[in-house]
Design a protein around this motif. Structure first.
Motif, PDB file in Angstrom:
ATOM      1  N   SER A   1      64.249  53.865  27.155  1.00  0.00           N
ATOM      2  CA  SER A   1      63.880  53.256  28.449  1.00  0.00           C
ATOM      3  C   SER A   1      64.954  52.908  29.548  1.00  0.00           C
ATOM      4  CB  SER A   1      62.928  52.173  27.956  1.00  0.00           C
ATOM      5  OG  SER A   1      62.185  51.269  28.962  1.00  0.00           O
TER       6      SER A   1
ATOM      7  N   GLU B   1      66.414  47.010  23.848  1.00  0.00           N
ATOM      8  CA  GLU B   1      65.929  47.409  22.641  1.00  0.00           C
ATOM      9  C   GLU B   1      65.825  48.715  22.439  1.00  0.00           C
ATOM     10  OE1 GLU B   1      62.057  44.825  20.884  1.00  0.00           O
ATOM     11  OE2 GLU B   1      61.752  45.808  22.960  1.00  0.00           O
TER      12      GLU B   1
ATOM     13  N   LEU C   1      64.415  52.154  22.164  1.00  0.00           N
ATOM     14  CA  LEU C   1      63.263  52.689  22.076  1.00  0.00           C
ATOM     15  C   LEU C   1      63.419  54.310  22.128  1.00  0.00           C
ATOM     16  CD1 LEU C   1      61.854  50.599  25.007  1.00  0.00           C
ATOM     17  CD2 LEU C   1      61.340  50.361  22.514  1.00  0.00           C
TER      18      LEU C   1
ATOM     19  N   VAL D   1      60.681  56.241  19.825  1.00  0.00           N
ATOM     20  CA  VAL D   1      59.145  55.809  20.147  1.00  0.00           C
ATOM     21  C   VAL D   1      58.365  57.305  20.320  1.00  0.00           C
ATOM     22  CG1 VAL D   1      57.335  54.769  21.367  1.00  0.00           C
ATOM     23  CG2 VAL D   1      59.604  53.752  20.900  1.00  0.00           C
TER      24      VAL D   1
ATOM     25  N   LYS E   1      61.454  42.779  28.045  1.00  0.00           N
ATOM     26  CA  LYS E   1      61.327  43.711  26.765  1.00  0.00           C
ATOM     27  C   LYS E   1      59.876  44.267  26.868  1.00  0.00           C
ATOM     28  CE  LYS E   1      64.253  41.747  23.231  1.00  0.00           C
ATOM     29  NZ  LYS E   1      64.421  40.985  22.077  1.00  0.00           N
ATOM     30  N   GLN E   2      58.930  43.437  27.357  1.00  0.00           N
ATOM     31  CA  GLN E   2      57.428  44.068  27.646  1.00  0.00           C
ATOM     32  C   GLN E   2      57.518  45.063  28.745  1.00  0.00           C
ATOM     33  OE1 GLN E   2      54.560  43.250  26.095  1.00  0.00           O
ATOM     34  NE2 GLN E   2      55.823  41.920  24.386  1.00  0.00           N
TER      35      GLN E   2
ATOM     36  N   ARG F   1      58.872  48.334  27.252  1.00  0.00           N
ATOM     37  CA  ARG F   1      58.172  48.916  26.183  1.00  0.00           C
ATOM     38  C   ARG F   1      56.940  49.790  27.069  1.00  0.00           C
ATOM     39  NH1 ARG F   1      57.591  44.085  22.000  1.00  0.00           N
ATOM     40  NH2 ARG F   1      59.764  44.112  21.381  1.00  0.00           N
ATOM     41  N   GLN F   2      56.423  48.788  28.088  1.00  0.00           N
ATOM     42  CA  GLN F   2      55.287  49.612  29.018  1.00  0.00           C
ATOM     43  C   GLN F   2      55.656  50.919  29.603  1.00  0.00           C
ATOM     44  OE1 GLN F   2      52.038  47.871  28.979  1.00  0.00           O
ATOM     45  NE2 GLN F   2      51.726  50.356  29.593  1.00  0.00           N
TER      46      GLN F   2
ATOM     47  N   ASN G   1      57.913  52.667  28.502  1.00  0.00           N
ATOM     48  CA  ASN G   1      58.252  53.860  27.363  1.00  0.00           C
ATOM     49  C   ASN G   1      56.887  54.368  27.175  1.00  0.00           C
ATOM     50  OD1 ASN G   1      58.097  54.673  24.715  1.00  0.00           O
ATOM     51  ND2 ASN G   1      60.327  54.721  25.128  1.00  0.00           N
ATOM     52  N   THR G   2      55.867  53.425  26.864  1.00  0.00           N
ATOM     53  CA  THR G   2      54.373  53.791  26.290  1.00  0.00           C
ATOM     54  C   THR G   2      53.983  54.706  27.661  1.00  0.00           C
ATOM     55  OG1 THR G   2      54.109  51.690  25.526  1.00  0.00           O
ATOM     56  CG2 THR G   2      52.254  52.880  25.627  1.00  0.00           C
TER      57      THR G   2
END
Lengths: 314, 496
Positions: free
Chosen positions: B312, B322, B324, B327, B448-449, B452-453, B455-456
């Motif tokens: 990310s 974090e 990632l 993932v 962090k959110q 992650r978003q 990355n998703t």
């Protein structure tokens, strides 16, 4: 004679003007926006517009050209988009470095070419002469930057006798200046020397076959003596021509060698300015380079008339 | 007339010697002198009007100082401010200033200068990051050593921005010629500059803090990576500030005259995907490309395995980092399945990259790996910066691109729908806004959110984080291993 010189001067001036237009147009069609490059990645459209206006690149091309060339005629090359400093003084400063390099490279070339070429011509039927010719063939094939890289590896990185690059002005420390100039001058001069060797050789060979040299020989002079007293001056005419042509090549070679040896000359300035789309600076440098090459041709022309009496009557 | 040709040569040389090349900045090297090699030269010294990394790299923390700075771990720590407090509504910052600080022109540094410098960003700066200071509502001088800054809304990003060039403190008496004569409170002053060659810094005798170990530091500018390496090998410089081509590193490691310091940077080498245009506006296609690329193999090829796989837009030095990287593991079968599902089995994408070595080598790996899952790519190298900036960055005329994003915390660019990513996610925009206005704890959780978003959504493919590799003579110590700030910090360097 005077008419000839005047005609040459006129040709020189017109050539420089035409060159200025060509350079300007090239810059105008180059993709990329100088304002965008100067402002970086987060520039707002308003700021971009403001900066274009500040640079004056939002005006019609014709206006921009006359504005620029008008300034140049007064010795004002404008202000750099990137450094925001006057370009003229920078050009002079960098030109000094490039001229030292070209001059030293030329000197190296002549020191190699004149004796080697003459030797190869005089001994052209012997193995020694042939091997000099062969060596020059190899030398011609090595580009200046490669020579530079090899020289740096040997004398700077491995032996650490000479600096691998950098520039010390002569008025600051003459010793350091010379140490720093040796490798770049060799890189530039070896290749040019090899090229010139072949011209010197053929020019001297030509001369050796001339009637007046046979006359000189019949007066009891040895071939070498006859050549030095009567032949070299005639042989120098084609060599001077080539020298003029080679100067242009030397200038281009200097651009590359400046990069390898980190010399603050016109060449490195040009590369930086092109990548930053510092158009005014690029125009200034190219104009100076072109004018320089044309000036050399002009001088070579005049030298002809000095060296070759046959041209004086025309 | 015999000596005509040598005479011509002599004339040439004479003509040449008439043009001397002005004053220079090279100094005779002593034990107290350090010379550091860089690739990018500052065009001038005015980072308020000229963008780019080169100026703050040379001047920030060395010549200019701000109220706060980043330490080696990336934390905000005191500099010209001894301490600060933040009001409960997180809008008012009270800075207690160091006393006895002087600018290099002799002017004293007070809260008046804080007000002057911070407000000047809005009025006089032209570079675009100045927008980070727009959140300042007003600045009050409470006492000579107490400045109060009131923001129009809470902003964690603002305090972080103060550690960058935006926070540099200027004196009203020292801004007449910023491009040539910088006046700051830092441990060094600019003593000389030779364009195309070097900048010389000398220790500031009136510095308020700890004197730097090296009295003179020469910043040598050498564009060509090979020439830069040769300068260190041949004793021309003592330090290479950042290695730009990895193949030379083993040579330095094998030689005990040198040391190699490797850490992380803020530069994410990113495969940008044009989220705004088909076929890459389909999340399944973007995920497919992410599964199709073996980033470990790419890193080995493109940067000799040096660097960090991140997954990310967050480097390990940010508080909300974090791992990632796995993932979306390398899975060509899954990539093909996703492409089939998205009816995107016959893709032909334009990979438009800057003509820079890392991008060219990474692009070739990307091209061959995408070919393995049936995606054809055409690599188009563009002149950088000019053409790439215009066509890809400004006009968004691309499908894929590969570029280093060097700025700190530039994950926030995914909150701008008009940015060249073409990524428009209300959730991410909201999380970024909340992170900026919340407490430090909320900020970490929200960021962090966001990561992650992104990355998703496979908003881009973060190929790897560029390493920060410094090579120096073994006798020089005190380097900051991880490059977290905009500065090449000279203040801690000392002989070992």
């Amino acid at each position: 004679m005077t008419a000839r010189v005047l005609r040459r001067v006129a040709i020189f001036v017109v050539s420089v003007l035409v060159a200025s237009i060509v350079v300007f147009l090239f810059m105008a069609v180059l993709p990329g926006d100088p304002a965008q490059v100067a402002l970086g990645v987060n520039a707002t459209p308003e700021l971009l517009a403001k900066t274009r206006a500040e640079f004056g690149i939002d005006r019609p091309l014709v206006t921009q050209y006359f504005d620029w060339i008008g300034g140049v005629l007064h010795g004002d090359f404008g202000r750099s988009y990137v450094t925001r400093d006057a370009i003229g003084p920078q050009l002079l400063d960098r030109l000094g470095v490039t001229l030292w390099l070209v001059g030293a490279g030329m000197l190296v070339a002549l020191v190699i070419a004149i004796p080697a070429g003459t030797f190869a011509a005089v001994k052209h039927r012997k193995a020694a002469g042939a091997s000099v010719s062969g060596l020059s063939q190899i030398g011609v094939a090595i580009p200046a930057f490669l020579a530079g890289i090899i020289l740096v590896q040997i004398f700077a990185v491995q032996l650490r006798w000479l600096p691998s690059g950098g520039w010390t002005p002569p008025d600051q420390d003459a010793g350091e200046f010379l140490r720093g100039l040796i490798l770049p001058a060799l890189s530039l001069g070896l290749v040019q020397g090899a090229v010139l060797t072949r011209y010197v050789r053929s020019a001297v060979l030509d001369t050796l076959g001339q009637d007046y040299l046979r006359t000189a020989r019949s007066k009891g002079l040895r071939p070498g003596q006859a050549l030095v007293r009567h032949g070299l001056r005639n042989a120098s005419v084609p060599v001077v021509t080539v020298l003029g042509l080679q100067l242009a090549t030397l200038l281009i070679g200097a651009v590359v060698v400046e990069r390898v040896f980190v010399l603050p000359g016109l060449g490195s300035m040009l590369l930086d300015a092109v990548s930053a789309r510092d158009l005014l600076t690029v125009q200034g440098i190219v104009l100076v380079l072109v004018a320089g090459v044309l000036l050399v041709n002009f001088v070579v022309d005049l030298l002809y008339t000095v060296l070759d009496p046959r041209l004086r009557g025309s | 007339m015999k000596a005509r040709i040598p005479a011509v040569a002599a004339v040439l040389l004479l003509a040449v010697s008439g043009c001397s090349a002005g004053s220079s900045a090279s100094v005779s090297a002593g034990p107290n002198t350090l010379s550091v090699g860089f690739t990018a030269e500052p065009a001038n010294f005015d980072f308020t009007r000229t963008d780019g990394a080169a100026i703050p790299q040379a001047l920030l923390y060395n010549v200019y100082e701000g109220l706060v700075r980043l330490d080696a771990q990336g934390r905000v720590v005191p500099l010209l401010a001894k301490s600060w407090t933040i009001s409960p509504d997180r809008k008012t910052y009270d800075f207690q200033l160091q006393q006895g600080v002087k600018f290099s022109n002799g002017a004293p540094f007070t809260a008046e200068d804080v007000k002057f410098s911070l407000l000047r960003v809005k009025t006089d700066w032209t570079i675009s990051i100045k927008a980070n200071m727009d959140v300042i509502d007003h600045v009050d001088v409470e006492a000579p050593d107490h400045a109060r800054v009131v923001l129009s809304k809470p902003s964690n990003g603002w305090l972080f921005s103060l550690t960058s060039r935006l926070g540099a403190m200027f004196s009203p008496t020292g801004i007449a010629d910023l491009a040539n004569k910088p006046v700051g409170t830092g441990p060094y002053v600019v003593a000389a500059r030779k364009r195309g060659d070097s900048v010389v810094l000398k220790a500031n005798p009136a510095y308020w803090g700890r004197k730097p170990a090296y009295g003179t530091v020469v910043l040598k500018y050498i564009k060509d990576p090979t020439a830069l390496n040769n300068a260190l090998f041949s004793n021309g410089i003592d330090v290479i500030s950042a290695i730009t081509a990895p193949d030379s590193i083993p040579q330095f490691q094998a030689d005990d005259r040198f040391q190699v310091v490797q850490g992380t940077s803020n530069s994410e080498v990113t495969l940008a995907m044009n989220n705004a245009r088909p076929p890459l506006n389909d999340v399944r296609v973007r995920q497919a490309l992410t599964y199709a690329i073996d980033r470990k193999a790419l890193l080995d090829t493109a940067w000799a395995g040096r660097g960090t796989l991140i997954g990310s837009m967050v480097p390990p030095t940010d508080p909300w980092y974090e791992d990632l990287a796995n993932v979306h593991p390398f899975d060509p079968a899954k990539a093909k399945a996703l492409l089939t599902e998205a009816h995107a089995t016959n893709l032909n994408l334009r990979l438009r990259i800057p003509n820079l070595p890392y991008a060219v080598s990474a692009a070739q790996v990307v091209q061959s790996q995408l070919a393995d899952v049936g995606v054809r790519t055409t690599i188009e190298p563009l002149d950088f910066p000019a053409v790439w900036l215009k066509q890809v960055f400004t006009d968004h005329d691309y499908d894929l691109s590969i570029i280093q994003h060097v700025e700190a915390r530039d994950i926030t660019t995914f909150g701008k729908p008009k940015y060249y990513w073409g990524y428009d996610s209300k959730r991410v925009q909201q999380l970024l806004a909340e992170a900026d206005s919340g407490t430090p704890e909320q900020q970490v959780a929200d960021m962090k959110q966001v990561a992650r978003q992104l990355n998703t959504d496979a908003a881009a493919d973060w190929l790897f984080l560029f390493p920060n590799v410094i090579v120096a003579k073994a006798k020089v110590g005190g380097f900051v291993q991880n490059q977290v700030s905009e500065s090449f910090d000279l203040t801690g360097l000392a002989p070992r």
